[in-house]
Design a protein around this motif. Structure first.
Motif, PDB file in Angstrom:
ATOM      1  N   ASP A 169       1.747   7.204   2.919  1.00 45.09           N
ATOM      2  CA  ASP A 169       1.470   8.644   2.942  1.00 45.09           C
ATOM      3  C   ASP A 169       1.740   9.177   4.361  1.00 45.09           C
ATOM      4  OD1 ASP A 169      -0.672   7.769   4.425  1.00 45.09           O
ATOM      5  OD2 ASP A 169      -2.180   8.239   2.908  1.00 45.09           O
ATOM      6  N   TRP A 202       4.157  -2.229   2.522  1.00 49.73           N
ATOM      7  CA  TRP A 202       4.143  -0.821   2.109  1.00 49.73           C
ATOM      8  C   TRP A 202       5.013  -0.611   0.880  1.00 49.73           C
ATOM      9  CZ3 TRP A 202       5.116   2.665   7.064  1.00 49.73           C
ATOM     10  CH2 TRP A 202       4.077   2.448   7.990  1.00 49.73           C
ATOM     11  N   SER A 203       4.582   0.317   0.020  1.00 48.58           N
ATOM     12  CA  SER A 203       5.326   0.702  -1.183  1.00 48.58           C
ATOM     13  C   SER A 203       5.538   2.211  -1.204  1.00 48.58           C
ATOM     14  CB  SER A 203       4.516   0.290  -2.423  1.00 48.58           C
ATOM     15  OG  SER A 203       4.987   0.954  -3.574  1.00 48.58           O
ATOM     16  N   LEU A 204       6.566   2.660  -1.919  1.00 47.62           N
ATOM     17  CA  LEU A 204       6.749   4.108  -2.123  1.00 47.62           C
ATOM     18  C   LEU A 204       5.898   4.612  -3.273  1.00 47.62           C
ATOM     19  CD1 LEU A 204      10.554   4.900  -1.709  1.00 47.62           C
ATOM     20  CD2 LEU A 204       8.728   5.020   0.003  1.00 47.62           C
ATOM     21  N   GLY A 205       5.432   3.735  -4.140  1.00 49.71           N
ATOM     22  CA  GLY A 205       4.642   4.163  -5.295  1.00 49.71           C
ATOM     23  C   GLY A 205       4.969   3.313  -6.509  1.00 49.71           C
ATOM     24  N   ASP A 206       4.350   3.648  -7.629  1.00 51.74           N
ATOM     25  CA  ASP A 206       4.428   2.785  -8.802  1.00 51.74           C
ATOM     26  C   ASP A 206       5.650   3.081  -9.661  1.00 51.74           C
ATOM     27  OD1 ASP A 206       2.177   1.544  -7.916  1.00 51.74           O
ATOM     28  OD2 ASP A 206       0.806   2.706  -9.170  1.00 51.74           O
ATOM     29  N   ALA A 249      13.724   2.685   0.358  1.00 49.37           N
ATOM     30  CA  ALA A 249      12.363   2.933   0.840  1.00 49.37           C
ATOM     31  C   ALA A 249      12.366   3.031   2.361  1.00 49.37           C
ATOM     32  CB  ALA A 249      11.427   1.820   0.365  1.00 49.37           C
ATOM     33  N   ARG A 278       0.862  -1.184   0.000  1.00 48.65           N
ATOM     34  CA  ARG A 278       0.000   0.000   0.000  1.00 48.65           C
ATOM     35  C   ARG A 278       0.898   1.234   0.000  1.00 48.65           C
ATOM     36  NH1 ARG A 278      -1.651   2.909   4.268  1.00 48.65           N
ATOM     37  NH2 ARG A 278      -0.982   1.342   5.756  1.00 48.65           N
ATOM     38  N   ARG A 279       0.513   2.224  -0.786  1.00 51.87           N
ATOM     39  CA  ARG A 279       1.341   3.420  -0.915  1.00 51.87           C
ATOM     40  C   ARG A 279       1.428   4.167   0.412  1.00 51.87           C
ATOM     41  NH1 ARG A 279       1.487   8.320  -4.544  1.00 51.87           N
ATOM     42  NH2 ARG A 279      -0.262   7.438  -5.698  1.00 51.87           N
TER      43      ARG A 279
END
Ligand code: 9D3
Length: 247
Positions: free
Chosen positions: A97, A133-137, A146, A94-95
């Motif tokens: 924030d 968790w992800s930083l984005g696409d 990350a 999940r991105r």
């Protein structure tokens, strides 16, 4: 706060521990980083930490037993018998924030698992990991960068980490708006002037100009942030004024 880091490349975290705001917070003991390297739990002569995926295909995965041993050692080290959240950093997550950062920063401890190669065994994900968790696409080579970005964001939230002039409450995104434009010397740079209100000494007018610019810039660059909130009557008036100033 204690932050556990599962990583095959612990030296990378010098970028976090040796510089700037985070370096100082760590030296002062506001935050303790505990790195655990799966390689230290490898049992064979070559201290192998990668393994082939069942079913074939390109690339390797992190070898299961050393990874799990490292995660369990980190749990013991940062939380003893207590609870702690374990986050796996991956492109499938999940991105992240600022809301996730604020929540994470409120814990006594947290553990970040940095993947290398093509990732980790699904059963390790299911049994050892609480969140992904992800930083984005976009694609990076492993979880360490990350983790560093996220741990920096968490450390900024610890009381005492920032000076008065850089309080975390003033950080962008906490109010759901981008920051207004800023100017420094010289007053004329290559023929371009600083907005005169900033030189006026009228603090109320300056504050109002900054609120207006923050709204206008956010509307222009990140309309999604504006759409996500309900603007007060004053904010709507400021936005209308921003638009007519531009004409
Ligand atoms: C073969 C298909 N890819 C899986 C979706 C390969 C792959 C790409 C990148 C496997 C691992 C990685 C390593 N990336 C991370 O560890 C990572 C990451 C990212 O690549 N993008 C955004 N956030 C993150 S957090 C960790």
């Amino acid at each position: 706060m204690k932050i556990g880091l599962i990583t095959l490349l612990p030296e990378m975290f010098a970028a976090l521990t040796d510089f700037g705001v985070c370096g100082r917070a760590i030296r002062e003991g506001l935050v303790e980083l505990v790195s655990v390297n799966p390689r230290d739990f490898a049992t064979d002569k070559h201290r192998t930490v990668d393994d082939k995926p069942f079913g074939g295909g390109p690339g390797m995965l992190m070898k299961t037993e050393p990874l799990v041993a490292a995660i369990r050692e980190a749990k013991r080290s940062v939380a003893g018998d207590g609870e702690t959240k374990v986050v796996y950093l991956s492109p499938q997550g999940r991105r992240v924030d600022q809301e996730s950062i604020v929540e994470a920063a409120s814990n006594e401890s947290i553990i970040f698992v940095c993947g290398r190669y093509q990732g980790i065994d699904q059963r390790v994900l299911e049994t050892e990991i609480d969140e992904e968790w992800s930083l984005g696409d976009f694609v990076i080579s492993g979880g360490e960068f990350a983790a560093m970005a996220i741990v920096d964001a968490i450390i900024r939230r610890q009381s005492g980490a920032l000076g008065d002039h850089e309080s975390a409450l003033q950080d962008s995104f906490e109010a759901g708006l981008l920051h207004c434009p800023e100017y420094t010397r010289p007053q004329t740079f290559e023929g371009r002037e600083v907005p005169s209100v900033l030189l006026s000494g009228d603090h109320a007018a300056i504050a109002r100009w900054r609120r207006k610019q923050a709204l206008g810039v956010t509307q222009q660059k990140r309309p999604d942030l504006i759409a996500a909130q309900t603007l007060s009557a004053e904010q709507q008036a400021l936005l209308a004024e921003y638009a007519s100033d531009k004409e």
